[in-house]
Design an enzyme around this catalytic site. Structure first.
Site, PDB file in Angstrom:
ATOM      1  N   SER A  10       0.752  -1.089   0.006  1.00  0.00           N
ATOM      2  CA  SER A  10      -0.006  -0.059   0.002  1.00  0.00           C
ATOM      3  C   SER A  10       0.791   1.132   0.023  1.00  0.00           C
ATOM      4  O   SER A  10       1.660   1.405   1.071  1.00  0.00           O
ATOM      5  CB  SER A  10      -0.809  -0.107   1.288  1.00  0.00           C
ATOM      6  OG  SER A  10      -1.539   1.348   1.405  1.00  0.00           O
ATOM      7  N   HIS A  35      -1.280  -1.374  -4.117  1.00  0.00           N
ATOM      8  CA  HIS A  35      -2.374  -1.098  -3.561  1.00  0.00           C
ATOM      9  C   HIS A  35      -2.683   0.255  -3.232  1.00  0.00           C
ATOM     10  O   HIS A  35      -1.790   0.931  -2.628  1.00  0.00           O
ATOM     11  CB  HIS A  35      -2.439  -1.875  -2.095  1.00  0.00           C
ATOM     12  CG  HIS A  35      -3.578  -1.781  -1.675  1.00  0.00           C
ATOM     13  ND1 HIS A  35      -4.716  -2.798  -1.800  1.00  0.00           N
ATOM     14  CD2 HIS A  35      -4.134  -1.134  -0.516  1.00  0.00           C
ATOM     15  CE1 HIS A  35      -5.948  -2.436  -1.209  1.00  0.00           C
ATOM     16  NE2 HIS A  35      -5.381  -1.626   0.098  1.00  0.00           N
ATOM     17  N   ASP A  37      -5.151   3.119  -1.699  1.00  0.00           N
ATOM     18  CA  ASP A  37      -5.962   3.386  -0.885  1.00  0.00           C
ATOM     19  C   ASP A  37      -6.710   4.686  -0.931  1.00  0.00           C
ATOM     20  O   ASP A  37      -6.283   5.598  -0.865  1.00  0.00           O
ATOM     21  CB  ASP A  37      -5.632   3.468   0.718  1.00  0.00           C
ATOM     22  CG  ASP A  37      -5.358   1.948   1.128  1.00  0.00           C
ATOM     23  OD1 ASP A  37      -6.358   1.103   0.992  1.00  0.00           O
ATOM     24  OD2 ASP A  37      -3.959   1.724   1.384  1.00  0.00           O
ATOM     25  N   MET A  39      -9.707   7.262  -0.108  1.00  0.00           N
ATOM     26  CA  MET A  39     -10.738   7.549   0.895  1.00  0.00           C
ATOM     27  C   MET A  39     -11.313   9.052   0.636  1.00  0.00           C
ATOM     28  O   MET A  39     -10.899   9.909   0.273  1.00  0.00           O
ATOM     29  CB  MET A  39      -9.655   7.706   2.246  1.00  0.00           C
ATOM     30  CG  MET A  39      -8.878   6.634   2.571  1.00  0.00           C
ATOM     31  SD  MET A  39      -7.865   6.788   4.060  1.00  0.00           S
ATOM     32  CE  MET A  39      -7.024   5.446   4.067  1.00  0.00           C
ATOM     33  N   HIS A  69      -8.330   0.231  -3.909  1.00  0.00           N
ATOM     34  CA  HIS A  69      -9.250   0.084  -2.807  1.00  0.00           C
ATOM     35  C   HIS A  69     -10.186   1.353  -2.593  1.00  0.00           C
ATOM     36  O   HIS A  69      -9.703   2.292  -1.865  1.00  0.00           O
ATOM     37  CB  HIS A  69      -8.271  -0.471  -1.667  1.00  0.00           C
ATOM     38  CG  HIS A  69      -9.091  -0.702  -0.177  1.00  0.00           C
ATOM     39  ND1 HIS A  69      -8.690  -0.863   0.853  1.00  0.00           N
ATOM     40  CD2 HIS A  69     -10.680  -0.857  -0.148  1.00  0.00           C
ATOM     41  CE1 HIS A  69      -9.472  -1.055   1.839  1.00  0.00           C
ATOM     42  NE2 HIS A  69     -10.830  -0.923   1.308  1.00  0.00           N
ATOM     43  N   MET A  71     -12.576   3.408  -0.459  1.00  0.00           N
ATOM     44  CA  MET A  71     -13.372   3.512   0.685  1.00  0.00           C
ATOM     45  C   MET A  71     -14.145   4.889   0.637  1.00  0.00           C
ATOM     46  O   MET A  71     -13.987   5.915   1.192  1.00  0.00           O
ATOM     47  CB  MET A  71     -12.053   3.751   1.907  1.00  0.00           C
ATOM     48  CG  MET A  71     -11.508   2.214   2.179  1.00  0.00           C
ATOM     49  SD  MET A  71     -10.273   2.498   3.123  1.00  0.00           S
ATOM     50  CE  MET A  71      -8.942   2.515   1.912  1.00  0.00           C
ATOM     51  N   MET A 140     -10.797  -6.658   5.494  1.00  0.00           N
ATOM     52  CA  MET A 140     -10.287  -5.760   6.495  1.00  0.00           C
ATOM     53  C   MET A 140      -9.756  -6.146   7.730  1.00  0.00           C
ATOM     54  O   MET A 140     -10.461  -7.018   8.304  1.00  0.00           O
ATOM     55  CB  MET A 140     -10.932  -4.500   6.626  1.00  0.00           C
ATOM     56  CG  MET A 140     -11.350  -3.853   5.483  1.00  0.00           C
ATOM     57  SD  MET A 140      -9.774  -3.062   4.549  1.00  0.00           S
ATOM     58  CE  MET A 140      -8.956  -2.257   5.548  1.00  0.00           C
ATOM     59  N   ASP A 178      -5.954  -7.068   4.418  1.00  0.00           N
ATOM     60  CA  ASP A 178      -5.428  -5.628   4.245  1.00  0.00           C
ATOM     61  C   ASP A 178      -5.660  -5.067   5.983  1.00  0.00           C
ATOM     62  O   ASP A 178      -6.811  -4.783   6.499  1.00  0.00           O
ATOM     63  CB  ASP A 178      -6.286  -4.500   3.365  1.00  0.00           C
ATOM     64  CG  ASP A 178      -5.929  -3.327   3.335  1.00  0.00           C
ATOM     65  OD1 ASP A 178      -4.874  -3.225   3.825  1.00  0.00           O
ATOM     66  OD2 ASP A 178      -6.566  -2.679   2.494  1.00  0.00           O
TER      67      ASP A 178
END
Ligand code: DX5
Ligand code: ZN
Length: 226
Positions: A10, A35, A37, A39, A69, A71, A140, A178
């Site tokens: 990540s 990866h 992330d 958000m 990913h 979120m 998660m 993760d």
């Protein structure tokens, strides 16, 4: 094992002022997955990267596999943006209220692989309706929002349950884990059935230890795999 074992570092755990250097480190380690992330400050209490960052990194590292990913409270509104930006796999959470089946369809129609994500408090059962449709299930092992948290062992039971379901249902989705992964707990995740390992802090601090604990390909040095 149904799938190859992959480490997906990540970039949230790398130097935020030098994301390209983080991806270079991943590539130099002989890995392909990155990866990312994403958000939104609503679904999780933090903000991170948007499609522009994926686009810039993918154009610089076209061979890397961008494991994205999301979120987000409304991930359905951003599929086309991330697909166009160069995400190779797009994972969406099961918890927010949006049309999940349609969103997974949109990911596939864009020619990308899909994932469904469950938070530590979300039972695996909530992902079951989507299992025949997805390429990956992300478990998660921390409450999403921040890197550097401790691994929650609740993820282990979920990995085992998903590995069983995968066999019973004759499916081949990947099982990704993760949050809080270290060279001390990664083997247990793999023995339970995880084949795709996300690591931020541990990869950027002790990547070689993690790679050797996973027993995957060795660090590339001088252009050759040792
Ligand atoms: C948490 C993110 C994770 C996290 C992993 O919201 O989904 O990918 O950054 O970081 P570490 O490995 O530091 O827990
Ligand atoms: Zn993540």
């Amino acid at each position: 094992m149904v799938n190859s074992l992959e480490l997906s570092p990540s970039i949230l755990g790398g130097d935020a002022a030098n994301l390209a250097e983080s991806v270079s480190k991943i590539e130099e380690a002989g890995l392909e997955w990155v990866h990312v992330d994403v958000m939104d400050g609503h679904f999780v209490p933090n903000l991170s990267f948007g499609p522009g960052v994926v686009k810039a990194l993918k154009s610089r590292f076209p061979k890397m596999f961008f494991d994205t990913h999301l979120m987000l409270d409304n991930p359905n509104l951003y599929i086309s943006a991330f697909a166009k930006a160069g995400s190779d796999l797009i994972s969406v959470h099961v918890e927010p209220d949006y049309p999940v089946f349609e969103t997974l369809d949109e990911i596939h129609l864009a020619g990308k692989k899909s994932g469904i994500v469950v938070n530590p408090k979300t039972p695996v059962g909530e992902a079951v309706p989507y299992l025949p449709k997805v390429d990956l299930v992300l478990v998660m092992s921390v409450q999403p929002g921040f890197g550097g948290q401790s691994f929650d062992p609740v993820a282990l039971e979920k990995i085992s349950a998903l590995a069983e379901l995968r066999e019973e249902m004759k499916l081949s989705f990947r099982i990704e884990v993760d949050g809080g992964i270290t060279s001390g707990n990664v083997s247990e995740c793999i023995s339970r059935g995880a084949d795709t390992i996300v690591a931020g802090t541990e990869f950027f601090k002790r990547g070689e230890d993690l790679i050797s604990a996973m027993g995957i390909r060795k660090i590339i040095s001088g252009g050759k795999t040792r």
